[in-house]
Design a protein around this motif. Sequence first.
Motif, mmCIF file in Angstrom:
data_model
loop_
_atom_site.group_PDB
_atom_site.id
_atom_site.type_symbol
_atom_site.label_atom_id
_atom_site.label_comp_id
_atom_site.label_asym_id
_atom_site.label_seq_id
_atom_site.Cartn_x
_atom_site.Cartn_y
_atom_site.Cartn_z
ATOM 1 N N GLY A 95 0.817 -1.205 0.000
ATOM 2 C CA GLY A 95 0.000 0.000 0.000
ATOM 3 C C GLY A 95 0.852 1.257 0.000
ATOM 4 N N ALA A 96 0.277 2.336 -0.493
ATOM 5 C CA ALA A 96 0.952 3.629 -0.494
ATOM 6 C C ALA A 96 0.007 4.650 0.133
ATOM 7 N N PHE A 97 0.464 5.282 1.192
ATOM 8 C CA PHE A 97 -0.328 6.316 1.866
ATOM 9 C C PHE A 97 0.290 7.652 1.475
ATOM 10 N N ILE A 98 -0.457 8.430 0.710
ATOM 11 C CA ILE A 98 0.067 9.676 0.148
ATOM 12 C C ILE A 98 -0.741 10.851 0.682
ATOM 13 N N THR A 99 -0.044 11.859 1.187
ATOM 14 C CA THR A 99 -0.727 13.002 1.778
ATOM 15 C C THR A 99 0.013 14.302 1.477
ATOM 16 N N THR A 100 -0.696 15.401 1.552
ATOM 17 C CA THR A 100 -0.075 16.719 1.423
ATOM 18 C C THR A 100 0.486 17.167 2.769
ATOM 19 N N ALA A 101 0.150 16.469 3.827
ATOM 20 C CA ALA A 101 0.622 16.813 5.175
ATOM 21 C C ALA A 101 1.925 16.067 5.463
ATOM 22 N N SER A 102 2.220 15.861 6.732
ATOM 23 C CA SER A 102 3.394 15.092 7.140
ATOM 24 C C SER A 102 2.925 13.894 7.953
ATOM 25 N N PHE A 103 3.855 13.107 8.465
ATOM 26 C CA PHE A 103 3.508 11.951 9.291
ATOM 27 C C PHE A 103 4.147 12.105 10.666
ATOM 28 N N THR A 104 3.403 11.693 11.693
ATOM 29 C CA THR A 104 3.967 11.744 13.042
ATOM 30 C C THR A 104 5.002 10.637 13.210
ATOM 31 N N LYS A 105 5.831 10.784 14.218
ATOM 32 C CA LYS A 105 6.839 9.771 14.522
ATOM 33 C C LYS A 105 6.186 8.441 14.839
ATOM 34 N N GLU A 106 5.059 8.496 15.562
ATOM 35 C CA GLU A 106 4.346 7.271 15.933
ATOM 36 C C GLU A 106 3.804 6.553 14.703
ATOM 37 N N ALA A 107 3.340 7.322 13.718
ATOM 38 C CA ALA A 107 2.808 6.729 12.488
ATOM 39 C C ALA A 107 3.915 6.006 11.728
ATOM 40 N N LYS A 108 5.074 6.636 11.655
ATOM 41 C CA LYS A 108 6.195 6.039 10.937
ATOM 42 C C LYS A 108 6.666 4.759 11.639
ATOM 43 N N GLU A 109 6.718 4.804 12.956
ATOM 44 C CA GLU A 109 7.153 3.626 13.709
ATOM 45 C C GLU A 109 6.164 2.482 13.542
ATOM 46 N N TYR A 110 4.876 2.809 13.542
ATOM 47 C CA TYR A 110 3.853 1.784 13.380
ATOM 48 C C TYR A 110 3.991 1.079 12.030
ATOM 49 N N VAL A 111 4.209 1.859 10.984
ATOM 50 C CA VAL A 111 4.336 1.293 9.638
ATOM 51 C C VAL A 111 5.588 0.421 9.536
ATOM 52 N N SER A 112 6.673 0.860 10.181
ATOM 53 C CA SER A 112 7.926 0.111 10.091
ATOM 54 C C SER A 112 7.832 -1.263 10.750
ATOM 55 N N LYS A 113 6.873 -1.432 11.649
ATOM 56 C CA LYS A 113 6.732 -2.698 12.368
ATOM 57 C C LYS A 113 5.784 -3.682 11.681
ATOM 58 N N GLN A 114 5.142 -3.255 10.608
ATOM 59 C CA GLN A 114 4.198 -4.133 9.927
ATOM 60 C C GLN A 114 4.911 -5.259 9.197
ATOM 61 N N GLN A 115 4.446 -6.460 9.419
ATOM 62 C CA GLN A 115 5.042 -7.631 8.797
ATOM 63 C C GLN A 115 4.203 -8.181 7.653
ATOM 64 N N ALA A 116 2.885 -8.097 7.800
ATOM 65 C CA ALA A 116 1.988 -8.698 6.807
ATOM 66 C C ALA A 116 1.906 -7.889 5.525
ATOM 67 N N CYS A 117 2.147 -6.583 5.626
ATOM 68 C CA CYS A 117 2.053 -5.758 4.429
ATOM 69 C C CYS A 117 3.135 -4.676 4.443
ATOM 70 N N LYS A 118 3.522 -4.271 3.257
ATOM 71 C CA LYS A 118 4.529 -3.232 3.070
ATOM 72 C C LYS A 118 3.822 -1.931 2.712
ATOM 73 N N ILE A 119 4.054 -0.894 3.516
ATOM 74 C CA ILE A 119 3.406 0.394 3.278
ATOM 75 C C ILE A 119 4.465 1.470 3.066
ATOM 76 N N VAL A 120 4.297 2.224 2.005
ATOM 77 C CA VAL A 120 5.188 3.348 1.705
ATOM 78 C C VAL A 120 4.462 4.640 2.066
ATOM 79 N N LEU A 121 5.148 5.503 2.825
ATOM 80 C CA LEU A 121 4.576 6.784 3.230
ATOM 81 C C LEU A 121 5.169 7.901 2.373
ATOM 82 N N ILE A 122 4.302 8.699 1.769
ATOM 83 C CA ILE A 122 4.743 9.830 0.946
ATOM 84 C C ILE A 122 4.088 11.086 1.486
ATOM 85 N N ASP A 123 4.899 11.966 2.082
ATOM 86 C CA ASP A 123 4.346 13.201 2.638
ATOM 87 C C ASP A 123 4.318 14.307 1.584
#
Length: 297
Positions: free
Chosen positions: A235-263
């Motif tokens: 999945g790709a989560f794309i936003t015009t905003a930014s991401f919190t530190k907690e959001a980035k840490e949560y995504v990095s711990k996901q094992q079942a799916c790979k998520i790319v964050l684009i601020d």
Amino acid sequence: MKPVLELLNDNQVHKRVDMYKVLAIQFQLIEEELEEWLPSGKQLVYKNRIGWALTYLKKAKVIESPARASFRITELGHKVLTENPEVVDQNYLKKFEGFQDFINSTSDNTLLDNDISDIGSDESPQDLLDRAYKTISNTLADDLLIEVMNQSPDFFEKLVVDLLVSMGYGGSKIENSQVLGKSGDEGIDGVIKEDKLGFDKIYIQAKRWDTEKAVGRPELQKFVGALTGQGASKGAFITTASFTKEAKEYVSKQQACKIVLIDGKSLAALMVEHDLGVSVENTYLIKKIDTDFFNGE
């Protein structure tokens, strides 16, 4: 430039490639400095600055080049070292006729003269060009993000799908992508085939939020849940905003799916890189000597 001149004080002919190594050791450059590239990606910064120092010194006739990419001090260069100025920079070299001829050789000698007076002793023309390019690109990215914010949410959802297509996903074919929007399932705004054969799909969440806000962990948890519901692994989560530190840490711990964050900043940079919503205004070609031509290869 003075250390370069001092290195040549032994009256020997020094190859530029050897001077790179000696000066790097002399200046005690750390690994990060030795591996720092110009924004253009064409040359290492420290080699570029040494190269321009050699060019300036040669134009001032304090050194000479008896062979290609090789240098030797001149009598005038010895006089400079005997004088022992605190620094040898562009302003100092302007006292020499050869360097003045170099300044005046441009079609806009007043502009060049001012530029050489204003820039720091450690900045080469390539540094200035790269810095100017970076400034223009950053300004363009900021303006682009403002323009995106002026559009509707539906436009933004289509934009992020178009961006992924322009990046080569879906085999660069728009028919291999789909904007779901309000008709989507549980927070999925778009879907695109990862390749032209469609062996895998990438699910997209698009959030056109205020650029001053930040997407938090709860939004990412919802997106992960939506991916799970689709049986998706990417999945790709794309936003015009930014991401919190907690959001980035949560995504990095996901094992079942790979998520790319684009601020927002990354989004604008990708749009510029892939010519989406922008057009070329001017093109400048910077040329150099073709050594293969002169080597007969």
